[in-house]
Design a protein around this motif. Structure first.
Motif, PDB file in Angstrom:
ATOM      1  N   VAL A 187      37.021  46.765  33.351  1.00 25.55           N
ATOM      2  CA  VAL A 187      38.059  47.027  33.579  1.00 25.55           C
ATOM      3  C   VAL A 187      38.655  45.509  34.318  1.00 25.55           C
ATOM      4  CG1 VAL A 187      40.143  47.268  35.571  1.00 25.55           C
ATOM      5  CG2 VAL A 187      38.197  48.441  35.173  1.00 25.55           C
ATOM      6  N   GLN A 188      39.484  45.212  32.283  1.00 22.45           N
ATOM      7  CA  GLN A 188      40.586  44.351  32.980  1.00 22.45           C
ATOM      8  C   GLN A 188      41.875  43.804  33.680  1.00 22.45           C
ATOM      9  OE1 GLN A 188      41.798  41.001  29.039  1.00 22.45           O
ATOM     10  NE2 GLN A 188      39.996  42.237  28.827  1.00 22.45           N
ATOM     11  N   ASN A 189      41.600  43.225  34.288  1.00 25.71           N
ATOM     12  CA  ASN A 189      43.000  43.506  35.117  1.00 25.71           C
ATOM     13  C   ASN A 189      43.335  41.880  35.511  1.00 25.71           C
ATOM     14  OD1 ASN A 189      43.167  45.817  34.500  1.00 25.71           O
ATOM     15  ND2 ASN A 189      43.343  46.824  37.358  1.00 25.71           N
ATOM     16  N   GLU A 190      44.606  41.493  36.465  1.00 22.48           N
ATOM     17  CA  GLU A 190      44.304  40.314  36.611  1.00 22.48           C
ATOM     18  C   GLU A 190      44.212  40.128  37.901  1.00 22.48           C
ATOM     19  OE1 GLU A 190      48.975  39.606  37.622  1.00 22.48           O
ATOM     20  OE2 GLU A 190      48.617  37.267  37.246  1.00 22.48           O
ATOM     21  N   TYR A 191      43.530  38.517  37.744  1.00 17.44           N
ATOM     22  CA  TYR A 191      42.962  37.944  39.098  1.00 17.44           C
ATOM     23  C   TYR A 191      43.041  36.893  39.373  1.00 17.44           C
ATOM     24  CZ  TYR A 191      39.918  37.797  43.158  1.00 17.44           C
ATOM     25  OH  TYR A 191      39.652  38.077  44.960  1.00 17.44           O
ATOM     26  N   SER A 192      43.063  36.185  40.149  1.00 16.56           N
ATOM     27  CA  SER A 192      43.197  34.501  40.305  1.00 16.56           C
ATOM     28  C   SER A 192      43.289  34.419  41.596  1.00 16.56           C
ATOM     29  CB  SER A 192      44.496  33.905  39.026  1.00 16.56           C
ATOM     30  OG  SER A 192      45.999  34.044  39.812  1.00 16.56           O
ATOM     31  N   PRO A 193      43.836  33.221  42.273  1.00 17.48           N
ATOM     32  CA  PRO A 193      44.159  32.360  42.941  1.00 17.48           C
ATOM     33  C   PRO A 193      45.875  32.990  43.688  1.00 17.48           C
ATOM     34  CG  PRO A 193      43.306  30.385  41.981  1.00 17.48           C
ATOM     35  CD  PRO A 193      43.178  31.908  41.670  1.00 17.48           C
ATOM     36  N   VAL A 194      45.770  32.941  42.634  1.00 15.81           N
ATOM     37  CA  VAL A 194      47.595  33.169  42.457  1.00 15.81           C
ATOM     38  C   VAL A 194      48.198  34.604  42.816  1.00 15.81           C
ATOM     39  CG1 VAL A 194      48.232  31.069  42.358  1.00 15.81           C
ATOM     40  CG2 VAL A 194      48.252  32.447  40.791  1.00 15.81           C
ATOM     41  N   ALA A 195      47.025  35.319  42.360  1.00 16.86           N
ATOM     42  CA  ALA A 195      46.891  37.220  41.893  1.00 16.86           C
ATOM     43  C   ALA A 195      45.999  37.814  42.630  1.00 16.86           C
ATOM     44  CB  ALA A 195      47.340  37.227  40.746  1.00 16.86           C
ATOM     45  N   ARG A 196      45.768  37.985  43.928  1.00 15.50           N
ATOM     46  CA  ARG A 196      45.086  39.017  43.979  1.00 15.50           C
ATOM     47  C   ARG A 196      44.438  40.330  44.127  1.00 15.50           C
ATOM     48  NH1 ARG A 196      42.425  34.087  48.085  1.00 15.50           N
ATOM     49  NH2 ARG A 196      43.607  32.606  47.788  1.00 15.50           N
ATOM     50  N   SER A 197      45.873  40.375  44.622  1.00 12.84           N
ATOM     51  CA  SER A 197      46.171  42.043  44.859  1.00 12.84           C
ATOM     52  C   SER A 197      44.704  42.835  44.346  1.00 12.84           C
ATOM     53  CB  SER A 197      47.158  42.650  44.539  1.00 12.84           C
ATOM     54  OG  SER A 197      47.536  42.523  43.104  1.00 12.84           O
ATOM     55  N   GLU A 198      43.925  43.144  43.193  1.00 11.69           N
ATOM     56  CA  GLU A 198      42.908  43.218  42.729  1.00 11.69           C
ATOM     57  C   GLU A 198      41.892  44.147  43.087  1.00 11.69           C
ATOM     58  OE1 GLU A 198      43.237  46.210  40.523  1.00 11.69           O
ATOM     59  OE2 GLU A 198      45.604  45.558  40.788  1.00 11.69           O
ATOM     60  N   ALA A 199      41.349  43.411  44.360  1.00 10.70           N
ATOM     61  CA  ALA A 199      40.466  43.511  45.044  1.00 10.70           C
ATOM     62  C   ALA A 199      39.784  44.817  45.460  1.00 10.70           C
ATOM     63  CB  ALA A 199      40.502  41.892  46.734  1.00 10.70           C
ATOM     64  N   PRO A 200      41.369  45.702  45.952  1.00 12.69           N
ATOM     65  CA  PRO A 200      39.908  46.643  45.906  1.00 12.69           C
ATOM     66  C   PRO A 200      39.818  47.508  44.295  1.00 12.69           C
ATOM     67  CG  PRO A 200      42.026  46.680  47.133  1.00 12.69           C
ATOM     68  CD  PRO A 200      42.188  45.447  46.332  1.00 12.69           C
ATOM     69  N   MET A 201      39.999  47.004  43.420  1.00 15.10           N
ATOM     70  CA  MET A 201      39.506  47.651  42.225  1.00 15.10           C
ATOM     71  C   MET A 201      38.116  46.833  41.713  1.00 15.10           C
ATOM     72  SD  MET A 201      40.449  49.696  39.682  1.00 15.10           S
ATOM     73  CE  MET A 201      41.622  49.894  39.194  1.00 15.10           C
ATOM     74  N   ILE A 202      38.229  45.840  42.531  1.00 14.00           N
ATOM     75  CA  ILE A 202      36.711  45.238  41.914  1.00 14.00           C
ATOM     76  C   ILE A 202      35.792  46.020  43.090  1.00 14.00           C
ATOM     77  CG2 ILE A 202      35.678  42.955  42.572  1.00 14.00           C
ATOM     78  CD1 ILE A 202      38.182  41.019  42.043  1.00 14.00           C
ATOM     79  N   ALA A 203      36.082  46.373  43.993  1.00 16.69           N
ATOM     80  CA  ALA A 203      35.467  47.120  44.464  1.00 16.69           C
ATOM     81  C   ALA A 203      35.107  48.215  43.896  1.00 16.69           C
ATOM     82  CB  ALA A 203      35.518  47.033  46.151  1.00 16.69           C
ATOM     83  N   LEU A 204      36.114  48.882  43.676  1.00 19.51           N
ATOM     84  CA  LEU A 204      35.938  50.534  42.951  1.00 19.51           C
ATOM     85  C   LEU A 204      34.925  49.954  41.724  1.00 19.51           C
ATOM     86  CD1 LEU A 204      39.128  51.750  42.314  1.00 19.51           C
ATOM     87  CD2 LEU A 204      36.990  52.926  43.399  1.00 19.51           C
ATOM     88  N   CYS A 205      34.554  49.145  41.520  1.00 21.62           N
ATOM     89  CA  CYS A 205      33.723  48.539  39.765  1.00 21.62           C
ATOM     90  C   CYS A 205      32.496  47.954  39.821  1.00 21.62           C
ATOM     91  CB  CYS A 205      34.680  48.004  39.236  1.00 21.62           C
ATOM     92  SG  CYS A 205      36.586  47.574  38.051  1.00 21.62           S
TER      93      CYS A 205
END
Ligand code: NAP
Length: 295
Positions: A187-205
């Motif tokens: 999965v390629q989604n945005e994630y950075s110090p200023v864009a952290r909303s994808e933390a649940p997607m990281i757990a899903l991955c």
């Protein structure tokens, strides 16, 4: 570069049955700006290869204009001019965005478009089959099942070896897994110090054994240089450690999950060398708590 593969070995992470360097390189920056400098970008790619980077991300639609393949060609030409590189690296590309007059961006996730776009990418890259082909962005006008079916067909036709999806939500990921099964690796989604909303997607991955390719890991190509101004804990720890805030950001991303592979963009050798050195920056639990709290 002296014509040999003289790299250091970077730590690796899983991408399906492939093993790639824990930090990849996003190629978009090489050509996304008007008047881009091909030679400078080529030197950045070679610096990444020297540093041990074995994962490179591009897309058919990247470039300053509506022409397709500008970025794919810049990347593959740089890789080809480094002896042995193509035997060792994974080149990932994407389809599903289209470009039009005045370089505007549109989306086409139809089966017909994806079937054609993947074949054109393979041809431009000079590859018999694409190691990782990603749907750039779900098309709200097209049934997502149609886009996934098209990717499945590309695997069955031997055009694509592994599939990734990008800019997806959890429901779309579930549908992708259903249609693609083991062919889906990332999965390629945005994630950075200023864009952290994808933390649940990281757990899903993590749960599904997929790689999470973090795009814009420094805040995006226009904001990356100002990271130290926007994220104070990153700036403070950078000063304490005597490194750049950008290096702290990549070390923080690496620590977030073993599934996460940041793909920072760079068009300068200095940027590549600075961020790749994040593999040697081990952040303490206390530092990670401070950075996690700096949202
Ligand atoms: N799937 C998607 O929808 C999507 C969307 C956007 C991006 N992406 C992918 O993600 C990759 C990275 O995203 P991005 O390029 O937008 O953002 P980014 O990686 O957050 O930022 C890239 C910028 O960071 C600068 N940089 C890199 N290392 C640095 C350092 N150590 N110190 C200071 N500046 C540094 C680079 O500058 P220089 O150019 O001066 O070296 C470049 O302009 C892209 O190349 C692309 O492959 C995917």
């Amino acid at each position: 570069m002296d014509g040999g593969w003289k790299v250091r070995e970077l730590p690796t992470r899983r991408l399906g049955d492939l093993s790639v360097s824990a930090i990849g390189m996003g190629a978009m920056t090489l050509t996304q700006v008007e008047g881009f400098d091909v030679a400078r970008g080529g030197r950045a790619v070679h610096a990444a290869l020297d540093a041990g980077v074995t994962f490179f991300d591009t897309a058919d639609s990247y470039g300053p204009s509506e022409a397709y393949g500008v970025n794919e060609l810049a990347l593959i030409n740089a890789l080809r001019s480094y002896p042995g590189a193509l035997d060792r690296v994974v080149v990932a590309t994407k389809g599903g965005h289209t470009r039009h007059e005045n370089a505007s961006w549109w989306i086409d996730g139809s089966a017909a478009h994806l079937a054609r776009a993947a074949r054109e990418s393979a041809s431009r890259l000079g590859l018999d089959s694409l190691p990782l082909y990603q749907l750039h962005r779900p098309d709200p006008k097209v049934d997502y099942a149609e886009s996934m079916g098209a990717l499945r067909q590309l695997v069955d036709d031997g055009i694509v070896q592994h599939v990734g999806v990008s800019n997806v939500n959890p429901a779309q990921l579930a549908q992708s897994l259903h249609v693609l099964g083991g062919a889906l690796v990332s999965v390629q989604n945005e994630y950075s110090p200023v864009a952290r909303s994808e933390a649940p997607m990281i757990a899903l991955c993590e749960r599904h054994g997929l790689a999470f390719l973090a795009w814009g890991p420094l805040g995006g190509m226009r904001a990356a240089k100002g990271l130290g101004q926007t994220s104070s804990a990153f700036a403070e720890i950078a000063v304490e450690r005597g490194v750049s805030p950008q290096r702290v950001a990549i070390a923080w991303a690496l620590a977030a999950s073993p599934a996460l592979i940041p793909i920072p963009g760079a068009s300068r050798v200095e940027s590549v060398l600075d961020t790749v050195a994040a593999v040697d920056l081990e952040l303490t639990p206390d530092e990670l708590r401070r950075l996690d709290g700096d949202a």
